[in-house]
Write an enzyme that holds these catalytic residues in place. Structure first.
Site, PDB file in Angstrom:
ATOM      1  CG  ASP A 127      36.478  41.262  35.869  1.00 29.63           C
ATOM      2  OD1 ASP A 127      35.800  40.912  35.818  1.00 29.63           O
ATOM      3  OD2 ASP A 127      37.115  41.193  36.890  1.00 29.63           O
ATOM      4  CG  ASP A 149      30.762  39.939  35.922  1.00 31.32           C
ATOM      5  OD1 ASP A 149      31.292  39.746  36.699  1.00 31.32           O
ATOM      6  OD2 ASP A 149      29.977  40.417  35.888  1.00 31.32           O
ATOM      7  CD  GLU A 165      31.111  35.815  38.449  1.00 31.00           C
ATOM      8  OE1 GLU A 165      31.306  36.291  39.976  1.00 31.00           O
ATOM      9  OE2 GLU A 165      30.818  36.931  37.284  1.00 31.00           O
ATOM     10  CG  HIS A 192      36.324  40.240  42.529  1.00 27.73           C
ATOM     11  ND1 HIS A 192      36.334  39.125  42.231  1.00 27.73           N
ATOM     12  CD2 HIS A 192      34.716  41.026  42.565  1.00 27.73           C
ATOM     13  CE1 HIS A 192      36.099  38.885  41.404  1.00 27.73           C
ATOM     14  NE2 HIS A 192      34.836  40.316  41.495  1.00 27.73           N
ATOM     15  CG  ASP A 193      32.715  38.268  43.839  1.00 26.58           C
ATOM     16  OD1 ASP A 193      32.145  39.422  44.325  1.00 26.58           O
ATOM     17  OD2 ASP A 193      32.368  38.140  42.237  1.00 26.58           O
TER      18      ASP A 193
END
Length: 582
Positions: free
Chosen positions: A109, A216, A275, A351-352
């Site tokens: 990440d 991210d 993202e 994961h969100d």
């Protein structure tokens, strides 16, 4: 050039990452090797043979950097160190080697919109107004109302509720943070800050041999630095939704192209998956992902994860949805790259978000396995790079509805809940706490962060100690060990259809997409085509039998795979999925 550099793939080529299946590991919850209740990198290494046997090509490791862990590692205090609970830099090097030995790749990440307030850069920046790193972050003086009360520089509402500005007593100014106050935003307008980011967060790990990054919050590096107030859409609050003030700013493409040219390109075909929030226009997205643009390999369009969510101020209030919403989202992001040099992504979990079975299928005992397989069929048949989130391959589901708020750990969800508590107690919105809690039961980020369910031993085989999050109550029924040798399991089905995806890559990975019978709110049918080849995908999203409107077309094709073999041609059984080819 780095010793790890490889031959650069020319623009428009079929890059390695296009046909890869990428598996996301959330390290805190994947596998604990030492019994301290936290997953760790040695635990990931231990499970690489399992991931290889599943049929995935790439492991994406969510943040494992040193961090105070206010936001589960998205608040990084040192890009060049690993959180001790997860292991060490040497452990990451071993993980890279374990992947490469099996022909797999490793992604990390890349969190470079903000740092932790404990990062040495921010510590220097806040030390004085004339510090050399002062402009590496955003500092602004206070405003004052007519009564002399101090106010933040703007009225912006942050992602975790409350203002995007926090007052610093020492230097008597506010600093900007789109997320938690412990996550100050980096100022990409500073060339010195950008160079430090490239060296510490990117090159350091490329030199170790990582193969790319999930990037991210990728479209927030360039803000609209006039820092004007957002329009008032919530009269009850001082802070207002202000996404347009910090997404896709004026220098966004310039910054990404600079990072590509100066940092990424010398290392060969490094993959970057951005993202990309709040960018609904496909033409704009192509500016990020076109091969000629040389900015990002592909991006996550977050619409699918937002199904059932409200806007920023009401994110965790659940809104019932219709199947046509999913059809529109899938169709939009499947079609926008056709005939272009861009690329796209396929995913249903991360994961969100809550678990896909609980959100789009059914987690009722009689339907959870078949609906998990139906969703697997949808995913493997879609164009783009496929992403699987840990536990998705065994059909993991949301936490039980009777779990109290005390079991929830996520800073974002808890922020909304505490805000709702205050609004309910004050009478501003008497039902808000109840509505937010109901939404969290479906939509909370916590659901995806429960420990991975490996077997039926204590704590699902995740840890011999007490896990940082409680294991799901149903882990004795839903776990890897129980499914590995069961040909009818969700895990075995995933292995089967991942192999079919590669066998029919020209249709599933590269095919053109066309939805059929769009207005149907019960079934989702679409066609994939490339040259003379075609596939027809039929998915029943309901717990009732439905007429198969494409039966005549399907009758002239070969049934490739079904999650409910033996059903009649004219009828789709509850949560049945089929793929036909010709």
């Amino acid at each position: 050039m780095s010793p790890h550099a490889i031959e650069i793939v020319p623009t428009g080529a079929n890059n390695w990452w296009k046909e890869s299946t990428i598996y996301q590991v959330y390290p805190a919850s994947f596998k604990d090797s030492n019994g301290d209740g936290w997953g760790d990198i040695p635990g990931v290494i231990e499970k690489i043979p399992y991931l290889h046997s599943l049929g995935v090509d790439v492991v994406w490791l969510s943040p494992m950097y040193d961090s105070p862990m206010h936001d589960m590692g998205y608040d990084i205090s040192d890009y060049e160190k690993v959180l001790p609970a997860y292991g060490s830099v040497a452990d990451v090097e071993k993980l890279i080697e374990a992947c490469h030995q099996r022909g797999m790749k490793l992604l990390l990440d890349l969190v470079i919109n903000h740092t932790s307030d404990q990062h040495k850069w921010f510590q220097e920046s806040r030390s004085s107004k004339d510090n050399a790193k002062r402009d590496w972050y955003f500092w602004r003086p206070a405003r004052y109302d007519q009564d002399g009360n101090r106010l933040p520089p703007t009225n912006w509402r942050g992602y975790f509720a409350g203002s995007t500005w926090t007052w610093d007593e020492h230097t008597q100014e506010y600093y900007l943070h789109l997320y938690a106050k412990e996550q100050p935003d980096l100022n990409w307008e500073s060339a010195a800050a950008r160079k430090a980011i490239y060296d510490s967060a990117v090159r350091f790990w490329l030199e170790k041999g990582v193969d790319g990054f999930r990037v991210d919050t990728v479209n927030k590096y360039s803000k609209f630095t006039e820092f004007t107030d957002a329009a008032i859409t919530d009269p009850k609050s001082y802070v207002q939704p202000a996404i347009a003030k910090w997404c896709n700013g004026p220098r966004m493409h310039e910054f990404l192209r600079e990072m590509y040219d100066e940092v990424l390109e010398p290392y060969g075909d490094v993959v970057t998956i951005g993202e990309l929030a709040n960018t609904p226009d496909p033409e704009h997205v192509l500016k990020y992902v076109g091969a000629e643009a040389k900015q990002l390999s592909m991006v996550f369009h977050l619409d699918i994860g937002h199904v059932g969510m409200g806007g920023l101020e009401d994110k965790y209030i659940f809104h019932p949805w219709q199947l046509t919403q999913i059809k529109s989202i899938v169709g939009k992001w499947q079609s926008f790259v056709e005939g272009t040099d861009g690329w796209t992504t396929v995913f249903a979990e991360n994961h969100d978000n809550g678990r896909s079975v609980s959100r789009y299928g059914s987690d009722a005992p009689e339907w959870r396995e078949i609906s998990a397989k139906m969703l697997a069929l949808m995913n493997v048949a879609l164009t783009g790079t496929l992403f699987i989130y840990q536990g998705q391959e065994i059909g993991m589901i949301n936490a039980p509805r009777d779990w109290p708020i005390d079991e929830y750990k996520d800073i974002e969800g808890l922020g909304y809940y505490r805000e709702a508590e205050r609004q309910t107690a004050s009478g501003v919105d008497p039902t808000r706490k109840e509505r937010i809690m109901d939404g969290l039961r479906i939509l909370a980020r916590d659901h995806s962060r429960l420990p991975m369910q490996w077997d039926s031993s204590l704590h699902a085989g995740f840890s011999t100690g007490t896990p940082w999050m409680r294991a799901h109550d149903l882990y004795p029924e839903i776990n890897v060990a129980r499914q590995e040798n069961d040909a009818a399991s969700v895990l075995s089905f995933w292995k089967q259809v991942l192999a079919l995806r590669k066998e029919h890559r020209h249709l599933f990975i590269h095919g053109a997409f066309e939805v059929v019978d769009f207005e149907n709110q019960q079934t989702f049918c679409f066609v994939k085509s490339r040259e003379e080849k075609k596939a027809l995908v039929a998915l029943n999203f309901t717990p009732e039998s439905q007429p198969f409107t494409q039966a005549t077309v399907a009758g002239e094709m070969k049934l490739l795979v079904s999650n409910s073999p033996g059903s009649s041609l004219d009828t789709l059984q509850p949560f049945e999925g089929r793929i036909y080819v010709s």
